[in-house]
Design a protein around this motif. Structure first.
Motif, mmCIF file in Angstrom:
data_model
loop_
_atom_site.group_PDB
_atom_site.id
_atom_site.type_symbol
_atom_site.label_atom_id
_atom_site.label_comp_id
_atom_site.label_asym_id
_atom_site.label_seq_id
_atom_site.Cartn_x
_atom_site.Cartn_y
_atom_site.Cartn_z
ATOM 1 N N ILE A 51 0.860 -0.937 -0.012
ATOM 2 C CA ILE A 51 0.037 0.013 -0.016
ATOM 3 C C ILE A 51 0.869 1.381 0.318
ATOM 4 C CG2 ILE A 51 -1.792 1.172 1.205
ATOM 5 C CD1 ILE A 51 -2.750 -1.559 0.105
ATOM 6 N N VAL A 52 2.067 1.169 0.703
ATOM 7 C CA VAL A 52 2.735 2.327 0.830
ATOM 8 C C VAL A 52 3.594 2.726 -0.693
ATOM 9 C CG1 VAL A 52 5.389 3.052 1.611
ATOM 10 C CG2 VAL A 52 3.827 2.085 3.342
ATOM 11 N N GLU A 53 3.434 1.602 -1.465
ATOM 12 C CA GLU A 53 4.119 1.679 -2.829
ATOM 13 C C GLU A 53 3.208 2.336 -3.675
ATOM 14 O OE1 GLU A 53 5.255 -2.385 -3.657
ATOM 15 O OE2 GLU A 53 7.330 -2.092 -2.687
ATOM 16 N N GLU A 54 1.948 2.168 -3.391
ATOM 17 C CA GLU A 54 0.887 2.860 -4.201
ATOM 18 C C GLU A 54 1.341 4.585 -4.254
ATOM 19 O OE1 GLU A 54 -3.167 0.516 -4.556
ATOM 20 O OE2 GLU A 54 -2.824 1.271 -2.515
ATOM 21 N N ILE A 55 1.548 4.947 -2.853
ATOM 22 C CA ILE A 55 1.502 6.286 -2.620
ATOM 23 C C ILE A 55 2.999 6.881 -3.058
ATOM 24 C CG2 ILE A 55 1.674 8.202 -0.993
ATOM 25 C CD1 ILE A 55 -0.550 6.634 0.676
ATOM 26 N N VAL A 56 4.001 6.078 -2.722
ATOM 27 C CA VAL A 56 5.299 6.807 -3.020
ATOM 28 C C VAL A 56 5.646 6.611 -4.635
ATOM 29 C CG1 VAL A 56 6.346 6.373 -0.696
ATOM 30 C CG2 VAL A 56 6.486 4.681 -2.557
ATOM 31 N N GLY A 57 4.964 6.125 -5.131
ATOM 32 C CA GLY A 57 4.906 5.925 -6.806
ATOM 33 C C GLY A 57 4.568 7.195 -7.517
#
Length: 173
Positions: A51-57
């Motif tokens: 889920i973090v990767e969805e945002i930091v992308g």
């Protein structure tokens, strides 16, 4: 630092996105973001790495904030997802015969729910999605999938109430 048996809130990306874009903008309510990190550092609020990767992308100020090494470390749930649980969520709560296009549409929600299934007595999914039980397959909403999988869930306002956020939250420590 998490107290044994205490609830761990697992945030969906939409919780932070909606907060930033609507009622807790960084420049208007910085206390919210400090409060969030406070509870993340204590283990009460976490986000699975998927889920973090969805945002930091992304390329906005939220991506930059969550991309900060200290913020990411505080919020990120550092555990590998159980792939069998992700498959269980997909097959049992969405459909056993999903197409590739449907899997893409569903995104990373099954990972969030699979992480909650790891300890369903203490983990609660937090989302801004609203239940719509009539939806099927890739259109299912997180609250309905959680209900079907017997995973606790709440909205972001419940999280704020449960952990007692206010702009003067530090005064109550």
């Amino acid at each position: 630092m998490q107290l044994e048996g205490a609830t761990i809130y697992l945030l969906d990306a939409n919780v932070l996105i909606t907060a930033k874009n609507s009622y807790y903008a960084f420049d208007r309510v910085p206390e919210f973001w400090e409060w969030l990190l406070h509870w993340a550092e204590r283990g009460a609020i976490k986000m699975p790495v998927e889920i973090v990767e969805e945002i930091v992308g992304g390329s906005d100020d939220l991506a930059q904030w969550l991309g900060d090494k200290d913020n990411r470390k505080a919020l990120c749930l550092e555990e590998d997802v159980n792939v069998a649980r992700v498959q269980e969520v997909l097959a049992n709560a969405y459909a056993a015969d999903l197409t590739d296009a449907e899997i893409i549409k569903i995104g990373r929600d099954p990972f969030l729910i699979a992480h909650a299934l790891f300890a369903p007595d203490v983990r609660t999914v937090v989302t801004t999605e609203v239940s719509k039980p009539t939806t099927q397959r890739a259109n299912r909403r997180i609250p309905d999938v959680c209900d079907q999988m017997r995973v606790r869930w709440c909205d972001s306002f419940t999280l704020v109430r449960d952990l007692n956020f206010s702009t003067k939250w530090r005064d109550r420590l």
